[in-house]
Design a protein around this motif. Sequence first.
Motif, PDB file in Angstrom:
ATOM      1  N   GLY A  72       0.812  -1.211   0.000  1.00 60.61           N
ATOM      2  CA  GLY A  72       0.000   0.000   0.000  1.00 60.61           C
ATOM      3  C   GLY A  72       0.843   1.257   0.000  1.00 60.61           C
ATOM      4  O   GLY A  72       0.560   2.214  -0.737  1.00 60.61           O
TER       5      GLY A  72
ATOM      6  N   ILE B 190      -3.650  -1.260  -7.039  1.00 59.73           N
ATOM      7  CA  ILE B 190      -4.068  -0.227  -6.083  1.00 59.73           C
ATOM      8  C   ILE B 190      -4.158   1.128  -6.777  1.00 59.73           C
ATOM      9  O   ILE B 190      -5.137   1.867  -6.601  1.00 59.73           O
TER      10      ILE B 190
ATOM     11  N   ALA C 191      -7.093   1.225  -9.203  1.00 59.10           N
ATOM     12  CA  ALA C 191      -8.387   1.236  -8.519  1.00 59.10           C
ATOM     13  C   ALA C 191      -8.671   2.550  -7.805  1.00 59.10           C
ATOM     14  O   ALA C 191      -9.805   3.038  -7.816  1.00 59.10           O
ATOM     15  N   LEU C 192      -7.632   3.131  -7.181  1.00 58.59           N
ATOM     16  CA  LEU C 192      -7.837   4.319  -6.344  1.00 58.59           C
ATOM     17  C   LEU C 192      -7.442   5.629  -7.018  1.00 58.59           C
ATOM     18  O   LEU C 192      -7.893   6.697  -6.602  1.00 58.59           O
ATOM     19  N   MET C 193      -6.583   5.553  -8.032  1.00 56.06           N
ATOM     20  CA  MET C 193      -6.122   6.758  -8.722  1.00 56.06           C
ATOM     21  C   MET C 193      -6.230   6.556 -10.226  1.00 56.06           C
ATOM     22  O   MET C 193      -5.225   6.604 -10.953  1.00 56.06           O
TER      23      MET C 193
ATOM     24  N   ASP D 242      -3.843  -5.143   1.899  1.00 53.17           N
ATOM     25  CA  ASP D 242      -3.595  -4.148   0.856  1.00 53.17           C
ATOM     26  C   ASP D 242      -4.339  -4.480  -0.435  1.00 53.17           C
ATOM     27  O   ASP D 242      -4.831  -3.579  -1.125  1.00 53.17           O
TER      28      ASP D 242
ATOM     29  N   ILE E 246      -8.964  -3.424  -2.050  1.00 52.18           N
ATOM     30  CA  ILE E 246      -9.385  -2.878  -3.354  1.00 52.18           C
ATOM     31  C   ILE E 246      -9.950  -3.956  -4.282  1.00 52.18           C
ATOM     32  O   ILE E 246     -10.324  -3.658  -5.423  1.00 52.18           O
TER      33      ILE E 246
ATOM     34  N   LYS F  80     -13.136  -3.254  -6.004  1.00 52.27           N
ATOM     35  CA  LYS F  80     -13.109  -2.143  -6.957  1.00 52.27           C
ATOM     36  C   LYS F  80     -12.557  -2.557  -8.321  1.00 52.27           C
ATOM     37  O   LYS F  80     -12.643  -1.787  -9.286  1.00 52.27           O
TER      38      LYS F  80
END
Length: 275
Positions: free
Chosen positions: A72, A104, A107-109, A199, A203, A206
């Motif tokens: 992460g 990660i 999915a998040l950015m 970690d 996600i 997502k």
Amino acid sequence: MNEKSIKVNGVNMRWLEKGTGPTVVFIHGIPTTPDLWRHVIPEITNKRRIAWEMVGYGASVEEGRNRNISVGNQAAWLASWLEALKLDKVTLVGHDLGGGVAQIIAALMPEKVQGLVLVNSISYDSWPIPRVKAVRALGTVAERLPNTAIRIIMQAFMQEGHVNKQNAEESLEKYWKHYEHLNAAEAFMRQMRFLDVKDTLAISGKLPDIKIPTRIVWGAADNFQPVKYGNRLARDLRAPIDRIEGGKHFVPVDFPKHVARAVEEVLKEQVFARQ
């Protein structure tokens, strides 16, 4: 390959770079280094190819001291590095832990990523693998092992993860050179200590929301990351999977053309999507 480094938010980050054009960022895993991509990068032309080194690994081992070097946090460091270099909409190619980092960020950015290639990647609850858990359970006992013992353990890991002895020995020499003058046991235990399945579990739900060109490449005989996880990623990401029968864990070294082809397919799909 040109070796470069930059300090971002107090963390010195290192990478290898070659070429110009659309940017492809390669992310290695454990216990490897950017040299994992040494046979893949020459197969890709007319692109800016960057092999980023995870903090606390390879030549950046000391940078990981007294830091939480979890997957992460690696994703957060990579994101800050992308911002520092003003790199937007890159294609991420991740192997093993590096695949977790790539997931990660995608999915998040999502604004940072326009293509994704996952190669024998950690995902869901696929990690840490049992032997890592066993070594980690030894704690300070393992940290006192001499470098000769750690080299033997790493050699066995390479031999199990490669399809032939020659590639295993070549990889051992490439990666071990960064550890032979350090307390290798301490460095590797630090890497293992911060492996946390949360970690990727955080996600995993997502992944179906990621809507960018994606390819999965997997050695079907991998004893570390079973191909069932590659199949699951392919379903969730709606991506083709190149299942390499007889391929083991270190596909970027053993089957570089397969990885390069996946990267080129993702880049072409991006062009078609813009038309």
